[in-house]
Design a protein around this motif. Structure first.
Motif, PDB file in Angstrom:
ATOM      1  N   HIS A  36      22.159 -44.922 -16.872  1.00 53.53           N
ATOM      2  CA  HIS A  36      21.415 -44.491 -18.045  1.00 53.53           C
ATOM      3  C   HIS A  36      20.351 -45.472 -18.635  1.00 53.53           C
ATOM      4  O   HIS A  36      19.521 -45.161 -19.231  1.00 53.53           O
ATOM      5  CB  HIS A  36      22.764 -44.350 -18.990  1.00 53.53           C
ATOM      6  N   ALA A  37      20.518 -46.693 -18.289  1.00 59.14           N
ATOM      7  CA  ALA A  37      19.727 -47.918 -18.639  1.00 59.14           C
ATOM      8  C   ALA A  37      18.404 -47.579 -17.699  1.00 59.14           C
ATOM      9  O   ALA A  37      17.292 -47.759 -18.421  1.00 59.14           O
ATOM     10  CB  ALA A  37      20.484 -49.081 -18.514  1.00 59.14           C
ATOM     11  N   LEU A  38      18.653 -47.532 -16.536  1.00 58.39           N
ATOM     12  CA  LEU A  38      17.332 -47.202 -15.799  1.00 58.39           C
ATOM     13  C   LEU A  38      16.632 -45.921 -16.102  1.00 58.39           C
ATOM     14  O   LEU A  38      15.407 -46.125 -16.111  1.00 58.39           O
ATOM     15  CB  LEU A  38      17.872 -47.189 -14.193  1.00 58.39           C
ATOM     16  N   GLU A  39      17.365 -44.889 -16.324  1.00 59.08           N
ATOM     17  CA  GLU A  39      16.773 -43.623 -16.727  1.00 59.08           C
ATOM     18  C   GLU A  39      15.922 -43.963 -18.245  1.00 59.08           C
ATOM     19  O   GLU A  39      14.783 -43.417 -18.446  1.00 59.08           O
ATOM     20  CB  GLU A  39      17.770 -42.685 -17.034  1.00 59.08           C
ATOM     21  N   GLU A  40      16.379 -44.738 -18.980  1.00 63.65           N
ATOM     22  CA  GLU A  40      15.837 -44.773 -20.337  1.00 63.65           C
ATOM     23  C   GLU A  40      14.421 -45.638 -20.074  1.00 63.65           C
ATOM     24  O   GLU A  40      13.556 -45.375 -20.673  1.00 63.65           O
ATOM     25  CB  GLU A  40      16.675 -45.465 -21.183  1.00 63.65           C
ATOM     26  N   ALA A  41      14.989 -46.756 -19.105  1.00 62.09           N
ATOM     27  CA  ALA A  41      13.423 -47.520 -18.608  1.00 62.09           C
ATOM     28  C   ALA A  41      12.386 -46.796 -18.211  1.00 62.09           C
ATOM     29  O   ALA A  41      11.264 -46.635 -18.548  1.00 62.09           O
ATOM     30  CB  ALA A  41      14.065 -48.424 -17.806  1.00 62.09           C
ATOM     31  N   LYS A  53      26.394 -43.792 -22.697  1.00 60.27           N
ATOM     32  CA  LYS A  53      26.262 -42.580 -21.663  1.00 60.27           C
ATOM     33  C   LYS A  53      25.251 -41.266 -22.508  1.00 60.27           C
ATOM     34  O   LYS A  53      24.505 -40.702 -21.804  1.00 60.27           O
ATOM     35  CB  LYS A  53      27.552 -42.062 -21.385  1.00 60.27           C
ATOM     36  N   ASP A  54      25.720 -41.292 -23.808  1.00 62.46           N
ATOM     37  CA  ASP A  54      24.858 -40.450 -24.616  1.00 62.46           C
ATOM     38  C   ASP A  54      23.527 -40.481 -24.791  1.00 62.46           C
ATOM     39  O   ASP A  54      22.750 -39.422 -24.989  1.00 62.46           O
ATOM     40  CB  ASP A  54      25.793 -40.494 -26.034  1.00 62.46           C
ATOM     41  N   ILE A  55      22.931 -41.541 -24.048  1.00 61.24           N
ATOM     42  CA  ILE A  55      21.464 -41.643 -24.419  1.00 61.24           C
ATOM     43  C   ILE A  55      20.551 -40.646 -23.719  1.00 61.24           C
ATOM     44  O   ILE A  55      19.433 -39.982 -24.149  1.00 61.24           O
ATOM     45  CB  ILE A  55      20.989 -42.954 -24.345  1.00 61.24           C
ATOM     46  N   ASN A  56      20.843 -40.460 -22.315  1.00 60.58           N
ATOM     47  CA  ASN A  56      20.231 -39.520 -21.516  1.00 60.58           C
ATOM     48  C   ASN A  56      20.843 -38.936 -20.378  1.00 60.58           C
ATOM     49  O   ASN A  56      22.309 -39.470 -20.322  1.00 60.58           O
ATOM     50  CB  ASN A  56      18.825 -40.348 -21.008  1.00 60.58           C
ATOM     51  N   GLU A  57      20.244 -38.227 -19.449  1.00 59.61           N
ATOM     52  CA  GLU A  57      20.742 -37.788 -18.240  1.00 59.61           C
ATOM     53  C   GLU A  57      19.997 -38.369 -17.154  1.00 59.61           C
ATOM     54  O   GLU A  57      18.764 -38.045 -16.912  1.00 59.61           O
ATOM     55  CB  GLU A  57      20.650 -36.167 -18.275  1.00 59.61           C
ATOM     56  N   PRO A  58      20.550 -39.060 -16.330  1.00 60.40           N
ATOM     57  CA  PRO A  58      19.824 -39.905 -15.227  1.00 60.40           C
ATOM     58  C   PRO A  58      19.369 -38.651 -14.435  1.00 60.40           C
ATOM     59  O   PRO A  58      19.913 -37.992 -14.263  1.00 60.40           O
ATOM     60  CB  PRO A  58      20.810 -40.888 -14.594  1.00 60.40           C
ATOM     61  N   ARG A  59      18.175 -39.051 -13.880  1.00 59.39           N
ATOM     62  CA  ARG A  59      17.569 -38.269 -12.621  1.00 59.39           C
ATOM     63  C   ARG A  59      18.121 -38.577 -11.420  1.00 59.39           C
ATOM     64  O   ARG A  59      18.828 -39.648 -11.159  1.00 59.39           O
ATOM     65  CB  ARG A  59      16.232 -38.488 -12.737  1.00 59.39           C
ATOM     66  N   MET A  60      17.963 -37.454 -10.472  1.00 57.02           N
ATOM     67  CA  MET A  60      18.113 -38.044  -8.915  1.00 57.02           C
ATOM     68  C   MET A  60      17.028 -38.538  -8.364  1.00 57.02           C
ATOM     69  O   MET A  60      15.775 -38.156  -8.661  1.00 57.02           O
ATOM     70  CB  MET A  60      18.541 -36.731  -8.376  1.00 57.02           C
ATOM     71  N   PRO A  61      17.257 -39.340  -7.274  1.00 58.98           N
ATOM     72  CA  PRO A  61      16.210 -39.875  -6.584  1.00 58.98           C
ATOM     73  C   PRO A  61      15.279 -38.945  -6.143  1.00 58.98           C
ATOM     74  O   PRO A  61      16.059 -37.874  -5.600  1.00 58.98           O
ATOM     75  CB  PRO A  61      16.847 -40.734  -5.685  1.00 58.98           C
ATOM     76  N   THR A  62      14.045 -38.909  -5.806  1.00 55.67           N
ATOM     77  CA  THR A  62      13.433 -38.133  -4.991  1.00 55.67           C
ATOM     78  C   THR A  62      13.108 -38.447  -3.779  1.00 55.67           C
ATOM     79  O   THR A  62      13.452 -39.676  -3.229  1.00 55.67           O
ATOM     80  CB  THR A  62      11.618 -38.102  -5.718  1.00 55.67           C
ATOM     81  N   LEU A  63      12.642 -37.481  -2.912  1.00 57.31           N
ATOM     82  CA  LEU A  63      12.357 -37.828  -1.487  1.00 57.31           C
ATOM     83  C   LEU A  63      11.462 -38.804  -1.231  1.00 57.31           C
ATOM     84  O   LEU A  63      11.623 -39.803  -0.671  1.00 57.31           O
ATOM     85  CB  LEU A  63      11.973 -36.560  -0.784  1.00 57.31           C
ATOM     86  N   LYS A  64      10.274 -38.600  -1.925  1.00 59.90           N
ATOM     87  CA  LYS A  64       9.287 -39.803  -1.794  1.00 59.90           C
ATOM     88  C   LYS A  64       9.666 -41.016  -2.496  1.00 59.90           C
ATOM     89  O   LYS A  64       9.502 -41.982  -1.632  1.00 59.90           O
ATOM     90  CB  LYS A  64       8.169 -39.316  -3.104  1.00 59.90           C
ATOM     91  N   GLY A  65      10.484 -40.958  -3.358  1.00 64.19           N
ATOM     92  CA  GLY A  65      11.240 -42.254  -3.764  1.00 64.19           C
ATOM     93  C   GLY A  65      12.066 -43.052  -2.796  1.00 64.19           C
ATOM     94  O   GLY A  65      12.051 -44.192  -2.461  1.00 64.19           O
ATOM     95  N   LYS A  66      12.806 -42.252  -2.217  1.00 61.86           N
ATOM     96  CA  LYS A  66      13.429 -42.482  -1.085  1.00 61.86           C
ATOM     97  C   LYS A  66      12.830 -43.342   0.175  1.00 61.86           C
ATOM     98  O   LYS A  66      13.072 -44.388   0.619  1.00 61.86           O
ATOM     99  CB  LYS A  66      14.531 -41.563  -0.370  1.00 61.86           C
ATOM    100  N   VAL A  67      11.847 -42.672   0.492  1.00 64.14           N
ATOM    101  CA  VAL A  67      10.966 -42.942   1.371  1.00 64.14           C
ATOM    102  C   VAL A  67      10.210 -44.581   0.984  1.00 64.14           C
ATOM    103  O   VAL A  67      10.336 -45.616   1.643  1.00 64.14           O
ATOM    104  CB  VAL A  67       9.733 -42.212   1.589  1.00 64.14           C
ATOM    105  N   LYS A  68       9.775 -44.554  -0.295  1.00 66.10           N
ATOM    106  CA  LYS A  68       9.371 -45.998  -0.908  1.00 66.10           C
ATOM    107  C   LYS A  68      10.562 -46.932  -0.875  1.00 66.10           C
ATOM    108  O   LYS A  68      10.355 -48.218  -0.478  1.00 66.10           O
ATOM    109  CB  LYS A  68       8.924 -45.783  -2.379  1.00 66.10           C
ATOM    110  N   ALA A  69      11.632 -46.594  -1.377  1.00 67.94           N
ATOM    111  CA  ALA A  69      12.810 -47.365  -1.364  1.00 67.94           C
ATOM    112  C   ALA A  69      13.039 -48.061   0.062  1.00 67.94           C
ATOM    113  O   ALA A  69      13.280 -49.210   0.136  1.00 67.94           O
ATOM    114  CB  ALA A  69      14.063 -46.648  -1.935  1.00 67.94           C
ATOM    115  N   ARG A  70      13.055 -47.355   1.157  1.00 63.05           N
ATOM    116  CA  ARG A  70      13.212 -47.907   2.413  1.00 63.05           C
ATOM    117  C   ARG A  70      12.317 -48.828   2.753  1.00 63.05           C
ATOM    118  O   ARG A  70      12.759 -49.977   3.410  1.00 63.05           O
ATOM    119  CB  ARG A  70      13.185 -46.761   3.359  1.00 63.05           C
TER     120      ARG A  70
END
Ligand SMILES: Cc1cc2nc3c(=O)[nH]c(=O)nc-3n(C[C@H](O)[C@H](O)[C@H](O)COP(=O)(O)OP(=O)(O)OC[C@H]3O[C@@H](n4cnc5c(N)ncnc54)[C@H](O)[C@@H]3O)c2cc1C
Ligand SMILES: Nc1ncnc2c1ncn2[C@@H]1O[C@H](COP(=O)(O)O)[C@@H](O)[C@H]1O
Lengths: 262, 339
Positions: A40-45, A180-197
């Motif tokens: 949730h902290a990351l999502e807010e960021a 937890k109430d602050i937001n709903e965290p997103r899922m990683p994207t495919l593009k993001g996963k490639v970048k992360a690797r």
């Protein structure tokens, strides 16, 4: 806005099984996940970055496998990651953890905001956020459930407390711990996963922090765990079924009267 | 160095919060073992309760800071003043309630004093040989109790869960001092500006302070059915708790959530209706004194931590229970007549 997110890897309590005999959690073989509140902290960021531009930098202290958590954060959208991993840092309590994290943050230097989870599901202390802020001597707030407004020089936030909601203004740079109430965290994207690797993580060692050995890890921790015990809550459970609801409620009401609750 | 214990109390709505008496009571017991004394520090702008009461219930000295700037909680001001008091009085042990405010300013105070802090303790004692504070807290969702020491740093600091210890009975013969502290005005300056405090209109949200919590989960099925729970809570003057599943379904707001990612509660009576009893939920309520579970699944894990279980349909059980409690209260000589 330059935003630092403090992220911790914890055992996945969702998969926890209870040891029927001892009544304790079986910790072996548990998968490691990002502390749920830190998502949730990351999502807010990420949302703040989408609004104002800038960068999101995740920082974590932990064993080498924490790298996975940091890559996951990058897959979600973080721009870069710092991993603080060293045997000398192992066994740190909240003071020593906060000391190491605040030294690492001083290295990263320019930031407007630090976001952390309100607490981690393993330690459950909720102390690291406020301690890091105190060590960096920046204003902080806790239990933040909403960022109401971003102004030129700071943030207006709402925090949830026992009896309601408090609104506070904090000037930059500051630290917030979120619920937890602050937001709903997103899922990683495919593009993001490639970048992360492919992403290069910034590795920090104990020596990079400019701390004395006596300030690090177990040795540098003011607190010591001296004993672990397994409480067996043996409750003498009385079970009724709705077939004898009459009898059940009679007994229950008797008990409530005895406890002076009615 | 002295061995005094400093309790940082809490004044909420111009009243001394019960956790202050609970901690004063425990501090008294520890001070007897240390042959030292108990000081209670209060920060407020207004307090309707008599400070003498703290002396009657175990304190040797009550230190208070009264200032209009303390009308709304401000973590930075609290931290500044408490650090200042600690540096001057050099307590051996410092305790405060593990409330939202205690859990906010105490870590900052500990960091500024360069000492350790143990969160959310449920047990405190003095180790005979070393005279060190033994701090016991639940870990790993309450399945393990860890005992923690702070051997080489002073003060030894802990936050303590409300409702863990019992206040001492009032003893009007006890004598003590009441001392007003006047900290430097600049300690009241803060970078954090408190804008407002909005009380949650729902009266039943304060689950951590309530004697009785009536909680519901996914088993309630639809938001319209929450009314059955509210009616029961109403006759019991209870706060209303909920599982995460119920909060996620938006049937009730997050401040009502009990468990690992919500609040830890420890009321005298906890009624769980239509809650399965996942480890994360149990972590937040298993220290309650008496636990009643209502679930139609006899295998639901909630029954493992319950004192009293009814295997049945909550839509049958809850209204009937509510009705009978109401009858009981309205009986002549019942609770209603007492007030
Ligand atoms: C990291 C993490 C943190 C979490 N933190 C929390 C937390 O803080 N708090 C929390 O509660 N959960 C938490 N959870 C979620 C937890 O794992 C469970 O999913 C949740 O507690 C389930 O809620 P529930 O019991 O209401 O729902 P369910 O598990 O769906 O249970 C519903 C129950 O209602 C019963 N029921 C249905 N109809 C009736 C009826 N008519 N009469 C009687 N009984 C009926 C069913 O038999 C069932 O047992 C967390 C999970 C994770 C992964
Ligand atoms: N080792 C760590 N590395 C990075 N962040 C951490 C670490 N430990 C704690 N944090 C942060 O501090 C928050 C509170 O943790 P805790 O005080 O352990 O309950 C977490 O949600 C994280 O945001």
């Amino acid at each position: 806005m330059q935003i630092i997110v403090l992220l911790k890897q914890v055992p996945d309590t969702d998969e926890v099984k209870m040891d029927e005999k001892t009544g304790t959690m079986i910790r072996e073989g548990l998968q490691a996940i990002i502390n749920p509140l830190d998502l949730h902290a990351l999502e807010e960021a990420l949302r703040l970055k989408e609004k104002t531009g800038g960068e999101v930098i995740v920082v974590s202290m932990g064993p080498p496998q924490t790298e996975e958590a940091l890559r996951e954060a990058i897959a979600m959208g973080a721009d870069s990651a710092f991993l603080l991993s060293d045997k000398k840092l192992a066994g740190a309590d909240t003071w020593a953890t906060s000391k190491a994290l605040s030294k690492a943050i001083e290295k990263i230097k320019d930031f407007d905001l630090i976001l952390a989870g309100e607490k981690a599901t393993d330690g459950e202390t909720g102390q690291v956020g406020p301690e890091v802020a105190a060590m960096l001597d920046i204003p902080f707030s806790t239990y933040v459930n909403r960022i109401i407004e971003i102004t030129n020089d700071g943030l207006i936030v709402s925090r949830v407390v026992e009896e309601g909601y408090e609104e506070q203004f904090l000037p930059f740079p500051c630290l917030l711990t979120v619920v937890k109430d602050i937001n709903e965290p997103r899922m990683p994207t495919l593009k993001g996963k490639v970048k992360a690797r492919r992403a290069e993580l910034n590795l920090l060692k104990a020596n990079d922090l400019g701390l004395a050995e006596s300030e690090m890890g177990l040795k540098g921790s003011p607190t010591r765990v001296v004993k672990i015990s397994y409480p067996k809550v043996s409750r003498n459970t009385r079970i009724y079924t709705s077939k004898n609801l009459d009898e059940a409620l009679e007994e229950l009401i008797g008990k409530l009267k005895k406890m002076a609750l009615i | 160095m002295g061995l005094d214990i400093l309790v940082v109390g809490e004044v909420r709505n111009s009243k001394i919060h019960s956790v202050t008496y609970e901690l004063t009571s425990k501090a008294r017991e520890l001070a007897e073992k240390l042959k030292s004394s108990v000081e209670v520090l209060l920060l407020y702008s207004e307090c309707d309760d008599s400070l003498e009461e703290l002396i009657y219930r175990g304190a040797d000295r009550v230190l208070y800071v009264k200032n209009d700037k303390l009308s709304l909680f401000n973590q930075e001001v609290w931290t500044n003043i408490i650090v200042d008091v600690a540096l001057k009085r050099k307590p051996y042990i410092m305790l405060t309630g593990a409330t939202s405010s205690g859990r906010t300013f105490f870590p900052a105070v500990a960091a500024k004093l360069n000492t350790g802090l143990t969160a959310d303790c449920t047990g405190l004692d003095i180790e005979e040989e070393t005279k060190l504070l033994l701090q016991t807290r639940p870990a790993i969702g309450g399945n393990v109790m860890a005992t923690i020491k702070t051997p080489n740093h002073k003060p030894q600091m802990a936050t303590v869960r409300p409702r863990t210890f019992r206040p001492l009975p009032e003893n009007k013969d006890r004598k003590g001092e009441i001392i007003e502290l006047k900290p430097d005005e600049k300690l009241f300056n803060s970078r954090v500006k408190v804008i407002s405090f909005k009380r949650d209109e729902t009266q039943n949200v304060n689950i951590q302070d309530a004697d009785v919590v009536v909680a519901f989960g996914k088993g309630i099925k639809k938001p319209e059915n929450v009314k059955y729970i509210l009616e029961l809570a109403d006759v019991l003057k209870a706060a209303v708790g909920a599982s995460r599943a119920a909060v996620d379904a938006k049937w009730i707001s997050y401040p009502h959530q009990v468990g690992l990612s919500g609040k830890v509660v420890s009321p005298k009576l906890y009624i769980a209706a239509g809650i399965s009893g996942a480890v994360q939920h149990i972590a937040g309520m298993q220290t309650s004194e008496y636990i009643v579970a209502i679930n139609k699944d006899s295998e639901a894990p909630i029954f493992k931590v319950a004192d009293f279980g009814i295997v049945g349909d909550l839509f049958e059980v809850i209204p009937e229970l509510t009705k009978r409690i109401r009858q009981e209260i309205e009986k002549p000589g019942g609770k209603k007549d007492e007030v």
